[in-house]
Design an enzyme around this catalytic site. Structure first.
Site, PDB file in Angstrom:
ATOM      1  N   GLU A   1       0.842  -1.193   0.000  1.00 11.88           N
ATOM      2  CA  GLU A   1       0.000   0.000   0.000  1.00 11.88           C
ATOM      3  C   GLU A   1       0.877   1.243   0.000  1.00 11.88           C
ATOM      4  O   GLU A   1       1.768   1.381   0.844  1.00 11.88           O
ATOM      5  CB  GLU A   1      -0.879   0.048   1.256  1.00 11.88           C
ATOM      6  CG  GLU A   1      -1.954  -1.000   1.314  1.00 11.88           C
ATOM      7  CD  GLU A   1      -2.877  -0.814   2.508  1.00 11.88           C
ATOM      8  OE1 GLU A   1      -4.039  -1.227   2.419  1.00 11.88           O
ATOM      9  OE2 GLU A   1      -2.439  -0.247   3.532  1.00 11.88           O
ATOM     10  N   CYS A   2       0.639   2.147  -0.933  1.00 17.93           N
ATOM     11  CA  CYS A   2       1.322   3.443  -0.996  1.00 17.93           C
ATOM     12  C   CYS A   2       2.841   3.255  -0.949  1.00 17.93           C
ATOM     13  O   CYS A   2       3.439   2.817  -1.920  1.00 17.93           O
ATOM     14  CB  CYS A   2       0.817   4.364   0.110  1.00 17.93           C
ATOM     15  SG  CYS A   2       1.181   6.116  -0.195  1.00 17.93           S
ATOM     16  N   GLY A   3       3.493   3.540   0.192  1.00 19.63           N
ATOM     17  CA  GLY A   3       4.933   3.337   0.271  1.00 19.63           C
ATOM     18  C   GLY A   3       5.327   1.897   0.006  1.00 19.63           C
ATOM     19  O   GLY A   3       6.360   1.629  -0.616  1.00 19.63           O
TER      20      GLY A   3
ATOM     21  N   MET B   1       5.272   1.343  -3.701  1.00 20.02           N
ATOM     22  CA  MET B   1       6.463   1.899  -4.345  1.00 20.02           C
ATOM     23  C   MET B   1       7.675   0.994  -4.136  1.00 20.02           C
ATOM     24  O   MET B   1       8.493   0.812  -5.037  1.00 20.02           O
ATOM     25  CB  MET B   1       6.738   3.303  -3.818  1.00 20.02           C
ATOM     26  CG  MET B   1       5.712   4.331  -4.274  1.00 20.02           C
ATOM     27  SD  MET B   1       6.122   6.003  -3.740  1.00 20.02           S
ATOM     28  CE  MET B   1       5.390   6.015  -2.109  1.00 20.02           C
TER      29      MET B   1
ATOM     30  N   THR C   1      -1.424  -0.861  -4.357  1.00 23.91           N
ATOM     31  CA  THR C   1      -2.330   0.267  -4.520  1.00 23.91           C
ATOM     32  C   THR C   1      -1.707   1.504  -3.884  1.00 23.91           C
ATOM     33  O   THR C   1      -0.908   1.400  -2.959  1.00 23.91           O
ATOM     34  CB  THR C   1      -3.679   0.014  -3.815  1.00 23.91           C
ATOM     35  OG1 THR C   1      -3.461  -0.094  -2.399  1.00 23.91           O
ATOM     36  CG2 THR C   1      -4.336  -1.247  -4.326  1.00 23.91           C
TER      37      THR C   1
END
Length: 441
Positions: A331-333, A336, A431
């Site tokens: 999720e998010c970080g 990435m 995501t």
């Protein structure tokens, strides 16, 4: 104190806007009440995922989000049930008291006022009176009367410059019929450290316990704690309901300064559902447990640790081996970190896990903020294709490359499509939004 029927009195700390000192008041109040021997249950209204960790440090008890846009009534009931055994509830609002979104969500528009009204918690409004005196009463009166059915306890006046300033501000409140529950002199040392996403993480504060103890001393000196306790009102007792079920039996969860943002109600629901959570630290170059059924990389600040993550060969090898046969989600970080590369604010490119083709950059910053509704185009651990999810997105990174298949069709709170669809490759998914719940889950 809790009555025999299970009713627990509570208040909600809010403000006309962000930046009024609401969070430091909240932390000082939590600790001051706990120091009196009370079991204090903290809550956060809205989707903020940084504040609950500060609440836990102050109260010694896990804090949970109540979100009237993302959560339906059953989930709100389940979250409110986490207050069992507490003597008093203290909730913190988000942004301004009446701030929400334009389109109704699962049970409301997401404002702190909705949370206070639905839970029966009187509002304590923290008002920054800097630059005004009697005029602050007009603000307070407007907030009190804007929604006549909203329970309103009174105000705490913050950043008062002098005894004369206090007398004038109190005079205005008296004329408006507003209870003054506390008066806080202006002090420059009460601000918590911040960065571009708001407050720094609780785990990063150089001496958080000492800071909170200082806030508590300040509140005890300048706020009528007995009056706040007396103002706390008990709503309906928690209804029986369940938190979200775990997506797997054994979940390897990344937990360190780079990966720390998972909603507390999800983790509690996983534990309640019998899942075993197996923490590991990518920054310490630890691989996920080899017997885990699922690896979950939460959000956080990987951009601040990109060089360390790029050099974490044991972590990366363990992640890649797991992904050959079992699911990995970020999720998010965390998303990435699963990608091909992350470019930091100085333009340096860092190799990430390479399980997805995603390339993100902080050199080209773009602000992304808001609720998200996602309809899955591929399955996600715990959810089938076609399931609708609710979440929240908050980051500054820019997508440079996203070659993999989209994971979902993603929309903002008003139903407008957003380009951050997440992506999927094999057993790996990611995501940019932080999951709050599935619809009708």
């Amino acid at each position: 104190m809790t009555d025999p029927r299970g009713h627990i009195p509570g208040v909600l700390i809010s403000a006309p806007a962000s930046g009024t000192g609401k969070t430091t008041v909240m932390l000082g109040l939590l600790r001051a009440l706990a120091d009196e021997g009370l079991t204090v249950q903290p809550y956060k209204s809205g989707p903020d995922y940084i504040d609950p960790a500060f609440h836990r440090a102050a109260a010694g008890r896990a804090s949970f989000n109540i979100d009237t846009w993302a959560m339906d009534g059953d989930l709100i009931a389940a979250v409110s049930g986490q207050s069992t055994g507490a003597d008093i509830i203290v909730a913190e609002g988000s942004m301004g008291l009446y701030d929400g979104v334009a389109t109704r969500g699962q049970s409301g528009f997401g404002s702190s006022a909705e949370t206070a009204r639905s839970m029966g918690w009187p509002v304590v409004l923290v008002i920054d009176v800097g630059g005004q005196a009697q005029s602050a009463a007009a603000t307070a009166l407007g907030f009190k009367t804007y929604a006549p059915d909203l329970p309103f306890a009174g105000v705490i006046l913050n950043r008062v410059a002098s005894p004369r300033h206090e007398r004038l501000a109190r005079l205005g409140m008296e004329q408006a019929g507003i209870n003054v529950l506390g008066v806080l002199p202006r002090r420059g040392d009460l601000a918590l450290p911040e960065r571009h996403l708001g407050l720094i993480q609780a785990v990063e504060h150089p001496d958080l316990n000492a800071a909170i103890a200082g806030y508590a001393d300040f509140l005890r000196e300048h706020v009528d704690l007995a009056a706040i306790r007396a103002a706390a009102a008990a709503g309906a007792p928690p209804a029986p309901a369940s938190l979200p079920k775990p997506p797997a039996q054994r979940i390897a969860l990344a937990q360190d300064a780079a990966f720390s943002f998972t909603y507390p109600h999800l983790l509690q629901g996983w534990r309640d559902g019998g899942a075993e959570i197996l923490p590991f630290s990518p920054l310490a170059d630890e691989a996920p447990d080899q017997d885990a059924d699922l690896v979950w990389l939460p959000g956080g600040y990987p951009e601040l640790h990109a060089g360390t993550l790029a050099a974490a060969t044991t972590f990366r090898a363990g992640l890649q081996k797991h992904a050959e046969t079992r699911p990995v989600h970020g999720e998010c970080g965390g998303y990435m970190a699963l990608g091909e590369a992350l470019i930091d604010k100085d333009g340096t490119r860092h190799q990430m896990a390479g399980l997805l083709g995603l390339v993100t950059s902080y050199e080209k910053r773009k602000f992304h903020l808001g609720y998200r509704r996602a309809v899955l185009q591929s399955p996600l651990p715990g959810f089938d294709t076609g399931a609708a999810l609710r979440g929240h997105e908050f980051h500054y990174s820019t997508i440079l490359e996203q070659p993999d298949a989209p994971l979902a069709a993603v929309f903002d709170a008003d139903g407008n499509p957003v380009p951050e669809t997440g992506s999927r490759r094999g057993h790996v998914s990611g995501t940019f939004f932080h999951l709050i719940t599935g619809e009708n889950a």
